[in-house]
Scaffold this motif. Structure first.
Motif, PDB file in Angstrom:
ATOM      1  N   LEU A  40       0.853  -1.180   0.000  1.00 25.64           N
ATOM      2  CA  LEU A  40       0.000   0.000   0.000  1.00 25.64           C
ATOM      3  C   LEU A  40       0.894   1.237   0.000  1.00 25.64           C
ATOM      4  O   LEU A  40       1.746   1.399   0.874  1.00 25.64           O
ATOM      5  CB  LEU A  40      -0.906  -0.008   1.231  1.00 25.64           C
ATOM      6  N   ARG A  41       0.691   2.109  -0.958  1.00 24.60           N
ATOM      7  CA  ARG A  41       1.537   3.289  -1.116  1.00 24.60           C
ATOM      8  C   ARG A  41       0.843   4.545  -0.576  1.00 24.60           C
ATOM      9  O   ARG A  41      -0.353   4.735  -0.770  1.00 24.60           O
ATOM     10  CB  ARG A  41       1.867   3.506  -2.590  1.00 24.60           C
ATOM     11  N   GLY A  42       1.616   5.384   0.078  1.00 29.30           N
ATOM     12  CA  GLY A  42       1.149   6.715   0.416  1.00 29.30           C
ATOM     13  C   GLY A  42       0.142   6.811   1.539  1.00 29.30           C
ATOM     14  O   GLY A  42      -0.458   7.875   1.722  1.00 29.30           O
ATOM     15  N   ARG A  43      -0.029   5.739   2.321  1.00 28.77           N
ATOM     16  CA  ARG A  43      -1.053   5.775   3.365  1.00 28.77           C
ATOM     17  C   ARG A  43      -0.469   5.503   4.754  1.00 28.77           C
ATOM     18  O   ARG A  43      -1.208   5.169   5.671  1.00 28.77           O
ATOM     19  CB  ARG A  43      -2.136   4.731   3.082  1.00 28.77           C
ATOM     20  N   ASP A  44       0.825   5.672   4.930  1.00 30.89           N
ATOM     21  CA  ASP A  44       1.449   5.308   6.209  1.00 30.89           C
ATOM     22  C   ASP A  44       0.884   6.110   7.374  1.00 30.89           C
ATOM     23  O   ASP A  44       0.585   5.564   8.440  1.00 30.89           O
ATOM     24  CB  ASP A  44       2.965   5.487   6.126  1.00 30.89           C
ATOM     25  N   ASP A  45       0.747   7.402   7.199  1.00 28.10           N
ATOM     26  CA  ASP A  45       0.247   8.237   8.295  1.00 28.10           C
ATOM     27  C   ASP A  45      -1.185   7.860   8.647  1.00 28.10           C
ATOM     28  O   ASP A  45      -1.550   7.795   9.828  1.00 28.10           O
ATOM     29  CB  ASP A  45       0.321   9.716   7.909  1.00 28.10           C
ATOM     30  N   LEU A  46      -2.007   7.617   7.632  1.00 28.84           N
ATOM     31  CA  LEU A  46      -3.394   7.238   7.882  1.00 28.84           C
ATOM     32  C   LEU A  46      -3.467   5.898   8.596  1.00 28.84           C
ATOM     33  O   LEU A  46      -4.253   5.722   9.544  1.00 28.84           O
ATOM     34  CB  LEU A  46      -4.164   7.194   6.561  1.00 28.84           C
ATOM     35  N   LEU A  47      -2.647   4.944   8.177  1.00 27.70           N
ATOM     36  CA  LEU A  47      -2.655   3.637   8.831  1.00 27.70           C
ATOM     37  C   LEU A  47      -2.236   3.741  10.292  1.00 27.70           C
ATOM     38  O   LEU A  47      -2.820   3.083  11.167  1.00 27.70           O
ATOM     39  CB  LEU A  47      -1.725   2.674   8.085  1.00 27.70           C
ATOM     40  N   ALA A  48      -1.237   4.563  10.563  1.00 25.80           N
ATOM     41  CA  ALA A  48      -0.799   4.727  11.951  1.00 25.80           C
ATOM     42  C   ALA A  48      -1.918   5.305  12.807  1.00 25.80           C
ATOM     43  O   ALA A  48      -2.151   4.863  13.949  1.00 25.80           O
ATOM     44  CB  ALA A  48       0.432   5.626  11.995  1.00 25.80           C
ATOM     45  N   GLU A  49      -2.634   6.263  12.263  1.00 20.49           N
ATOM     46  CA  GLU A  49      -3.749   6.851  13.009  1.00 20.49           C
ATOM     47  C   GLU A  49      -4.860   5.823  13.232  1.00 20.49           C
ATOM     48  O   GLU A  49      -5.448   5.747  14.312  1.00 20.49           O
ATOM     49  CB  GLU A  49      -4.287   8.067  12.258  1.00 20.49           C
ATOM     50  N   ALA A  78      -8.693  -0.761   0.366  1.00 20.06           N
ATOM     51  CA  ALA A  78      -7.277  -1.146   0.401  1.00 20.06           C
ATOM     52  C   ALA A  78      -6.638  -0.714   1.716  1.00 20.06           C
ATOM     53  O   ALA A  78      -5.826  -1.444   2.299  1.00 20.06           O
ATOM     54  CB  ALA A  78      -6.541  -0.523  -0.782  1.00 20.06           C
ATOM     55  N   VAL A  79      -6.992   0.475   2.200  1.00 20.55           N
ATOM     56  CA  VAL A  79      -6.469   0.927   3.491  1.00 20.55           C
ATOM     57  C   VAL A  79      -6.955   0.000   4.597  1.00 20.55           C
ATOM     58  O   VAL A  79      -6.180  -0.424   5.474  1.00 20.55           O
ATOM     59  CB  VAL A  79      -6.903   2.381   3.768  1.00 20.55           C
ATOM     60  N   ALA A  80      -8.250  -0.338   4.570  1.00 22.82           N
ATOM     61  CA  ALA A  80      -8.795  -1.224   5.598  1.00 22.82           C
ATOM     62  C   ALA A  80      -8.152  -2.609   5.531  1.00 22.82           C
ATOM     63  O   ALA A  80      -7.892  -3.242   6.566  1.00 22.82           O
ATOM     64  CB  ALA A  80     -10.308  -1.334   5.446  1.00 22.82           C
ATOM     65  N   ALA A  81      -7.873  -3.100   4.327  1.00 19.84           N
ATOM     66  CA  ALA A  81      -7.245  -4.412   4.189  1.00 19.84           C
ATOM     67  C   ALA A  81      -5.822  -4.401   4.755  1.00 19.84           C
ATOM     68  O   ALA A  81      -5.388  -5.368   5.398  1.00 19.84           O
ATOM     69  CB  ALA A  81      -7.228  -4.830   2.721  1.00 19.84           C
ATOM     70  N   ALA A  82      -5.090  -3.300   4.518  1.00 21.21           N
ATOM     71  CA  ALA A  82      -3.747  -3.198   5.093  1.00 21.21           C
ATOM     72  C   ALA A  82      -3.816  -3.148   6.618  1.00 21.21           C
ATOM     73  O   ALA A  82      -2.983  -3.750   7.311  1.00 21.21           O
ATOM     74  CB  ALA A  82      -3.049  -1.960   4.545  1.00 21.21           C
TER      75      ALA A  82
END
Length: 685
Positions: A63-72, A97-101
C-alpha cells in the motif's frame, strides 16, 4: 327415531382417520369425504444459512502513500476503542485497500479479523459471533429477529476470548446497518466493544450520519506514490512514463491499479507506461477494456471498472433525484477539475430543462431546497467537493470522474450539452478559465453525440476560438473563426446564426488587430444580414450595431460611437434587458464616449450608476462593471483627483487580475489607458 326420508337424510356417525403408524416420507393426506379437487401446498424448504466469508482481502502489492493514515487508524481501532473509525471517499479512492492493510497488521499482531461485506451484514456478524464462542443453533434461531440478533451477536463479541478487528466494508447503504436509526447511535449492527475495534468504509461522508465516529477522508495519492503504484502493478514492463501517466489518472488508486495491470497484461502493445499513457490520452475508459481478464472477459465485477465504480455511486443518489443530472452538467461545466461557482447554476435556467432525463422535460418544479439537496448529495457521496474560489462557494469534481461521466452520457449527451451552452452564455466572460475548459469539453460531447457539423458542435468551437481571442491571440483567433464561418456556411447555410456568430467574433479579432476598416465592413454586412432576418431592433442586430460603435471608439469618432450606442440602449430599454451584459457594456462605452467628448460630469454620473446598480462583490461582478470602475478612475485622474483616481484604478486592476490572471493582455491595456490619463492629469496640473 323417525325413519329417514329423501327430505330428511339420516344423520352421519362421527368418522375418524386411521392413525398412520409407519414412517412417512413426503406429504401425508388423510381425508374421508372429498368434494371437488385437492390442492396440496408443500411447505417451502428451509433456507440454508447464507454462506458468508469473513476473510479480509489480501492485495498483492504494498500500500503506497497511506502510512500516516494507517498509523492513526491503528490507534483509533485499538482494542476497546470507544468509537468506530469511518473511512470516506468516492469509489475507487482506495478505502478498502487501506482497511485491508490495517486488517493485515491486526492479524500479524494476533487479533482475529472479521471482514463484513455489503449485503451480508446481519449473517456475517452472526457468523463472527459464532466464531467468538456463540451457539450456531442460537444464531440460526435469531436470524429472523434482527434486533435480538444484533444484541446477541455483540454480547458474544464483547466476551470473545481473543481481541479482534471488525471491518464493515462498502457500507454505502446505511439502512443495512440500522433501518430505524443513525448508524452512529450504536443501536443496530454498528457498535463498539471492549474486545475489539471497528472500521467502516463508505462513500457516504455525512458526519451527521456517523457521529460520534472518527471520520477520515481518503484522498488521491501524491504523484510519487501514484507513479510507484503503476510501477508495482506493471511488473516487468518499463516504468518510463509512470509519472506522466500518474498525472493523467489523477492519483485515483483504482485507475492506477487498472492501468498498471493493463500494461503488464499487454506487453506486446505497450513497451512502457509512457506508451500506455499515449493510448489513454484519447479516452481514459480504454483502461477498462484493457484490464478485462483475458480468459473470462465477462466476469470482471462492475465495481472493478472506472465506469462501473462511478455508475454505482450515482445509483446511491436515489434520495436526491436531481443529483445525477447535476453531476452530468458538472462533468462538462467543471471540466479539468476547475471550480464551478454556485452562481453558475441558476434555477431560472435549470428548472424545466431536459438535462436530467435524456430528452424529456425535466424538473419543472425544481426549487432551492431540491437544488441544495442535490448539491449536498454529490458532496456527501464524494462525487463533488464543496469548496471556495475567490470568496465564492463553488463545486469541483475530480477530472477523472468528470471525463468518465462525459464519455458515458449516451442519449443524454445532447440535452446536457444544450443546457451547458445556456449556462455558459448566461454569465459569459466572468470565469474565463472555467469557461475555456468547459467549451473544450462541450465540443467533445457535441461532436461525439451530434457529429462535427451540427450547429451545437460548431457553436462550441466558436466559443473556444473566442476564448483564444480573449487570451490575446487575436491573429490565430481571426483565422480560426474565418474557417468556422466557412464551415458553418457550407454545412448549415450562409445566414445560419452559428456562422454569423463566428463572423461577429472574427470582427472582434480584427478590432484587436487594429484592422478597423475590415472590421467596419464586416459588421456592416452583419448588421444588414441581421436586420433582414430578425428586424432592426432585435438583440443580435443591436450586437452588430454595438460593435460598429466600438470601431468608432477606436477611431476616436466619439459622435458616431455615441449615436450608435444610444440607439442600442433605446432598443434595449426594457427592464428585462437592462442588466444584461451587452446592455451594461453599451452603457459603459457610451459613458466613455461622453468622457472623450469632454462631458466628464455626465460620464461620471453614468458610470457611478452602473457600479451602484450592480451590487456585486469582488470576484462576482460583470466585466462591464469593472470596466466602469476603470473609466471612472480615468476621468477623475484627468480632472486632477489623483488620490481617488489611483485608488479606483487599483481596485479595478485587482478585480480584473482576480478574473483574468495577473499576466492577461487586457491588464496591459488597462495600465496603458490609465498611464495616459495620469500623464494628461499631470499636464493639466
Amino acid at each position: 327415531m323417525p325413519e329417514p326420508t329423501p327430505e330428511t337424510p339420516a344423520p352421519r356417525q362421527p368418522q375418524h382417520n386411521t392413525a398412520a403408524v409407519a414412517a412417512v416420507h413426503g406429504t401425508l393426506l388423510q381425508a374421508r369425504d372429498i368434494h371437488g379437487g385437492i390442492h396440496l401446498h408443500p411447505p417451502a424448504p428451509a433456507e440454508a444459512p447464507p454462506d458468508v466469508s469473513l476473510d479480509a482481502p489480501r492485495p498483492p502489492e504494498p500500500l503506497r502513500g497511506r502510512d500516516d493514515l494507517l498509523a492513526e487508524l491503528e490507534t483509533a481501532a485499538a482494542e476497546g476503542a470507544d468509537r468506530p473509525a469511518v473511512l470516506t471517499g468516492p469509489g475507487g479512492i482506495g478505502k478498502s485497500a487501506v482497511a485491508a492493510a490495517l486488517a493485515r497488521r491486526a492479524a500479524d499482531r494476533g487479533r482475529d479479523v472479521f471482514w463484513v461485506r455489503a449485503g451480508t451484514v446481519a449473517p456475517a456478524l452472526l457468523e463472527a459471533a459464532v466464531e467468538a464462542g456463540g451457539s450456531r443453533a442460537e444464531a440460526d434461531r435469531l436470524a429472523s429477529s434482527p434486533r435480538r440478533a444484533a444484541r446477541w451477536a455483540w454480547r458474544h463479541l464483547d466476551a470473545a476470548p481473543r481481541p479482534w478487528l471488525l471491518v464493515l466494508d462498502n457500507a454505502d447503504r446505511p439502512d443495512e446497518l440500522d433501518p430505524d436509526h443513525r448508524p452512529g447511535e450504536g443501536l443496530g449492527w454498528l457498535r463498539t466493544s471492549p474486545r475489539g475495534g471497528v472500521v467502516v468504509t463508505t462513500r457516504i461522508g455525512d458526519p451527521a450520519l456517523w457521529e460520534p465516529a472518527l471520520i477520515r477522508e481518503v484522498g488521491e495519492l501524491a504523484p510519487d506514490d501514484a507513479a510507484a503504484v503503476l510501477a508495482d502493478r506493471a511488473g516487468p514492463v518499463g516504468a518510463a512514463g509512470a509519472r506522466g501517466l500518474a498525472d493523467r489518472l489523477g492519483g485515483i488508486p483504482l485507475a492506477l491499479t487498472l492501468a498498471g495491470g493493463a500494461a503488464a497484461s499487454h506487453p506486446a502493445l505497450f513497451a512502457d507506461l509512457g506508451a500506455l499513457g499515449e493510448h489513454l490520452s484519447a479516452s481514459v475508459l480504454r483502461v477498462d477494456r484493457l484490464s478485462r481478464p483475458l480468459t473470462h472477459p465477462g466476469r470482471r465485477p462492475r465495481r472493478s471498472t472506472l465506469a462501473g465504480v462511478w455508475e454505482a455511486s450515482m445509483e446511491l443518489l436515489d434520495t436526491a433525484p436531481h443529483a445525477t443530472g447535476l453531476l452530468r452538467l458538472l462533468s462538462v461545466l467543471g471540466a479539468d477539475g476547475l471550480e464551478v461557482p454556485l452562481r453558475r447554476l441558476p434555477l431560472s435556467l435549470l428548472r424545466g430543462g431536459d438535462w436530467g432525463s435524456g430528452g424529456e422535460p425535466y424538473n419543472e418544479h425544481l426549487d432551492e431546497t431540491a437544488l441544495a439537496a442535490a448539491l449536498n448529495a454529490l458532496a456527501v457521496h464524494g462525487l463533488a467537493a464543496l469548496t471556495s474560489v475567490g470568496g465564492e462557494r463553488a463545486l469541483r469534481i475530480h477530472p477523472l470522474i468528470g471525463e468518465t461521466i462525459r464519455e458515458g452520457l449516451g442519449d443524454r449527451a445532447a440535452p446536457v450539452a444544450r443546457t451547458v451552452a445556456l449556462l455558459l452564455d448566461h454569465q459569459r466572460d466572468r470565469d474565463p478559465a472555467m469557461e475555456r475548459a468547459a467549451h473544450r469539453a462541450l465540443v467533445e460531447v457535441c461532436s461525439a453525440a451530434l457529429g462535427p457539423d451540427h450547429p451545437d458542435t460548431i457553436g462550441a468551437e466558436v466559443g473556444i476560438a473566442r476564448r483564444r481571442l480573449q487570451r490575446g491571440d487575436a491573429s490565430g483567433a481571426a483565422a480560426e473563426l474565418a474557417g468556422l464561418a466557412r464551415r458553418a456556411a457550407g454545412a448549415l447555410g450562409a445566414d445560419h446564426p452559428v456562422g454569423l456568430r463566428a463572423l461577429h467574433h472574427r470582427g472582434d479579432a480584427l478590432i484587436a488587430l487594429g484592422r478597423l476598416d475590415e472590421a467596419d465592413s464586416l459588421f456592416r454586412d452583419l448588421l444588414a444580414a441581421r436586420t433582414r432576418a430578425l428586424g432592426p431592433d432585435a438583440p443580435d442586430t443591436d450586437e452588430e450595431r454595438h460593435q460598429l460603435a466600438t470601431v468608432a471608439l477606436r477611431r476616436h469618432d466619439w459622435e458616431t460611437a455615441a449615436a450608435e450606442l444610444e440607439t442600442v440602449l433605446a432598443h434595449r430599454a426594457s427592464d428585462r434587458a437592462a442588466a444584461s451584459p451587452g446592455v451594461l457594456f453599451a452603457r459603459v462605452n457610451l459613458c466613455y464616449a461622453r468622457l472623450r467628448q469632454g462631458r466628464h460630469a455626465a460620464a461620471e454620473e453614468g458610470l457611478r450608476r452602473v457600479i451602484a446598480e450592480s451590487g456585486a462583490q469582488e470576484g462576482t461582478e460583470e466585466p462591464a462593471v469593472t470596466l466602469a470602475r476603470l473609466y471612472l478612475a480615468v476621468s477623475r485622474m484627468e480632472r486632477g483627483e489623483a488620490g481617488p483616481a489611483e485608488e479606483g484604478f487599483a481596485d479595478a486592476l485587482r478585480r480584473s487580475e482576480h478574473r483574468l490572471g495577473a499576466d492577461h493582455p487586457e491588464l496591459a491595456e488597462m495600465r496603458a489607458l490609465f498611464d495616459g490619463a495620469r500623464a494628461a492629469g499631470g499636464a493639466q496640473g
